[in-house]
Design a protein around this motif. Sequence first.
Motif, PDB file in Angstrom:
ATOM      1  N   UNK A 109      69.158  27.318-110.702  1.00  0.00           N
ATOM      2  CA  UNK A 109      68.468  26.050-110.880  1.00  0.00           C
ATOM      3  C   UNK A 109      68.775  25.123-109.696  1.00  0.00           C
ATOM      4  N   UNK A 110      67.765  24.926-108.830  1.00  0.00           N
ATOM      5  CA  UNK A 110      67.964  24.024-107.687  1.00  0.00           C
ATOM      6  C   UNK A 110      67.132  22.750-107.841  1.00  0.00           C
ATOM      7  N   UNK A 119      71.251  10.564-105.156  1.00  0.00           N
ATOM      8  CA  UNK A 119      71.941  10.802-103.886  1.00  0.00           C
ATOM      9  C   UNK A 119      70.992  10.541-102.721  1.00  0.00           C
ATOM     10  N   UNK A 205      81.333  16.658-111.253  1.00  0.00           N
ATOM     11  CA  UNK A 205      82.335  17.517-110.620  1.00  0.00           C
ATOM     12  C   UNK A 205      81.763  18.352-109.474  1.00  0.00           C
ATOM     13  N   UNK A 210      82.293  19.516-103.753  1.00  0.00           N
ATOM     14  CA  UNK A 210      81.823  19.716-102.383  1.00  0.00           C
ATOM     15  C   UNK A 210      82.602  18.832-101.416  1.00  0.00           C
TER      16      UNK A 210
ATOM     17  N   UNK B   2      80.542  21.098-120.459  1.00  0.00           N
ATOM     18  CA  UNK B   2      79.442  20.932-119.512  1.00  0.00           C
ATOM     19  C   UNK B   2      79.844  19.976-118.381  1.00  0.00           C
ATOM     20  N   UNK B   3      80.662  18.980-118.751  1.00  0.00           N
ATOM     21  CA  UNK B   3      81.090  17.963-117.781  1.00  0.00           C
ATOM     22  C   UNK B   3      81.863  18.553-116.616  1.00  0.00           C
ATOM     23  N   UNK B   4      82.727  19.501-116.917  1.00  0.00           N
ATOM     24  CA  UNK B   4      83.602  20.040-115.871  1.00  0.00           C
ATOM     25  C   UNK B   4      83.093  21.356-115.301  1.00  0.00           C
ATOM     26  N   UNK B   6      80.666  22.694-112.653  1.00  0.00           N
ATOM     27  CA  UNK B   6      79.756  22.269-111.594  1.00  0.00           C
ATOM     28  C   UNK B   6      78.477  23.099-111.582  1.00  0.00           C
ATOM     29  N   UNK B   7      77.340  22.418-111.457  1.00  0.00           N
ATOM     30  CA  UNK B   7      76.062  23.109-111.418  1.00  0.00           C
ATOM     31  C   UNK B   7      75.731  23.555-110.006  1.00  0.00           C
ATOM     32  N   UNK B   8      75.179  24.745-109.897  1.00  0.00           N
ATOM     33  CA  UNK B   8      74.878  25.310-108.579  1.00  0.00           C
ATOM     34  C   UNK B   8      73.872  24.450-107.817  1.00  0.00           C
ATOM     35  N   UNK B   9      72.892  23.904-108.545  1.00  0.00           N
ATOM     36  CA  UNK B   9      71.851  23.101-107.899  1.00  0.00           C
ATOM     37  C   UNK B   9      72.426  21.878-107.211  1.00  0.00           C
ATOM     38  N   UNK B  10      73.269  21.155-107.948  1.00  0.00           N
ATOM     39  CA  UNK B  10      73.836  19.935-107.384  1.00  0.00           C
ATOM     40  C   UNK B  10      74.779  20.255-106.234  1.00  0.00           C
ATOM     41  N   UNK B  11      75.536  21.360-106.381  1.00  0.00           N
ATOM     42  CA  UNK B  11      76.419  21.769-105.281  1.00  0.00           C
ATOM     43  C   UNK B  11      75.586  22.007-104.025  1.00  0.00           C
ATOM     44  N   UNK B  12      74.481  22.730-104.209  1.00  0.00           N
ATOM     45  CA  UNK B  12      73.626  23.052-103.071  1.00  0.00           C
ATOM     46  C   UNK B  12      73.091  21.778-102.416  1.00  0.00           C
ATOM     47  N   UNK B  13      72.498  20.906-103.239  1.00  0.00           N
ATOM     48  CA  UNK B  13      71.900  19.693-102.667  1.00  0.00           C
ATOM     49  C   UNK B  13      72.945  18.787-102.046  1.00  0.00           C
ATOM     50  N   UNK B  14      74.081  18.702-102.706  1.00  0.00           N
ATOM     51  CA  UNK B  14      75.163  17.858-102.176  1.00  0.00           C
ATOM     52  C   UNK B  14      75.630  18.390-100.829  1.00  0.00           C
ATOM     53  N   UNK B  15      75.767  19.725-100.750  1.00  0.00           N
ATOM     54  CA  UNK B  15      76.232  20.354 -99.511  1.00  0.00           C
ATOM     55  C   UNK B  15      75.255  20.065 -98.376  1.00  0.00           C
ATOM     56  N   UNK B  17      72.752  17.831 -98.230  1.00  0.00           N
ATOM     57  CA  UNK B  17      72.589  16.392 -97.941  1.00  0.00           C
ATOM     58  C   UNK B  17      73.791  15.843 -97.210  1.00  0.00           C
ATOM     59  N   UNK B  18      74.968  16.228 -97.687  1.00  0.00           N
ATOM     60  CA  UNK B  18      76.158  15.662 -97.068  1.00  0.00           C
ATOM     61  C   UNK B  18      76.284  16.102 -95.617  1.00  0.00           C
TER      62      UNK B  18
END
Lengths: 342, 164
Positions: A109-110, A119, A205, A210, B2-4, B6-15, B17-18
């Motif tokens: 899921x992206x 962000x 998290x 990251x 669910x809180x702890x 990490x979702x793959x999508x957000x990791x990807x976008x964060x990586x 974007x950052x």
Amino acid sequence: MKKLLVLLFSFLTIAAHAAEPAEGGEFKPGDMITHHIADDYTWHFADGVVLYLPVILVDNGEVNVFSSSNFYNEAHDVVPYNGYVMEHGHIYKANAEGESIADYSGLYDFSITKNVASMFVSVALLFFVFFSIASSYKKNAGKAPRGMQSFFEPIIIFIRDEIAKANIGPKYERYMPYLLTIFFFIWFNNLLGLMPGGANLTGNIAVTLVLAAFTLLITVFSGNKNYWSHIFATPGVPVWLAPIMIPVELIGIITKPFSLMVRLFANITAGHIIILSLFSLIFIFESIAVGPLSVAFATFMNFLELFVALLQAYIFTLLSAMYFGGAVEEHHHDEHAHGEAH
Amino acid sequence: MQLVTPGIGLIFWQLVTFLIVLFLLAKFAWKPIMKALHEREASIEDALSAAEKAKLEIQSLKADNEKLLAEARLERDRILKEASDAGNALVESAKNKANEEGARMIAQAREAIENEKRAAITEVKNMAAALSLDIAERILRKELSNPAAQQTLAEDYIREVTLN
């Protein structure tokens, strides 16, 4: 301003819950809070003002892009779409009956979720602020700072002098871009998260993971001989202790950024949970009389959170700088550098 | 949980974007900002050190002036002293000369007086001699007629002649 903020915040909280009793009857603060601090496929500004964000799914190499509005019917109920189903804020592969398949693999899921969209907003803000500051530095070169420039200059100088120079030493210059970027990225996102309707980005998290990973990688790659000798042959420790010391030190490399990750995530999430809990009290007691008390406490908490937003950005940056400083430190083995490790 | 997680999508976008944010801000914001700050600090530093240098220069100039002034004062004192010495010497010598001249003139006068006196005495002596001769002649002339009268006359003459 603060009243406005609290007012908006309470509207938002009420709005999010106006529909819930109609569906499920009883108010569940736990669910409401979890829903608020978690990521989402829609951006809910107020009741009826909803931004449906794009869903991007990679299903065994096949890319599916569609609007998240497809998961909702006219009555605002969640429905399966195109072989996928949304449950508890996640998208799963659905079977013919529209039920999720638990052990389905290969679905990634992206989606541009609320956090990702938030962000992007923060990034646009960062670019706007710092590009305009950079251009004003070029325009009035050598002169006193003006406007936004004079607000951010002391902060930039503080990061350079008190964080980078003080903790990294003479090689501070090459870490400045990273330190400035994480500081302002975290701070801006912390503040945006406090805005009514804002996303809990820095309290997620994945984001802190990251950021911490960047610090870890930079630390490891800038580690000099001295740094590695501290890990593989800790000075002053007998050789026979090495089988214990080396794993401990190696774990230490990971625990440092791990603590960064958890600290930022927990602090920001906790702040959001407290404020939301205070508002929940109104609905738990089902009394308007609780309102002023909740608002008073939530106002206080909001001010505290404004401070925490800055503090956490500072701590993340400071600790990153300390780890870099430990990695590039030259020979003198003082207790200070070692003490920071734990 | 669910809180702890990490979702793959957000990791990807964060990586992604950052990294973009880091790159763009580093290139177009931090670099010029840090450079400008550095330049400004350097110019302030330069200005301060230049001011410090100027201050030191002024101090040394002042010290030089003071020294020159002191030297000039000494010179002046010396010249004044010399001048007054010379004046004194001049006055002294003039006085001496005047004294000497006076003394010489007095001595000359004395000598002249002495000479005059001597000449006068000589003249008196000559006159006394002439008178004596004259008296003797008159006595001789009167002797022939009256020895008594002769005597009286001689006594008269002698009485008349008074040596002054």
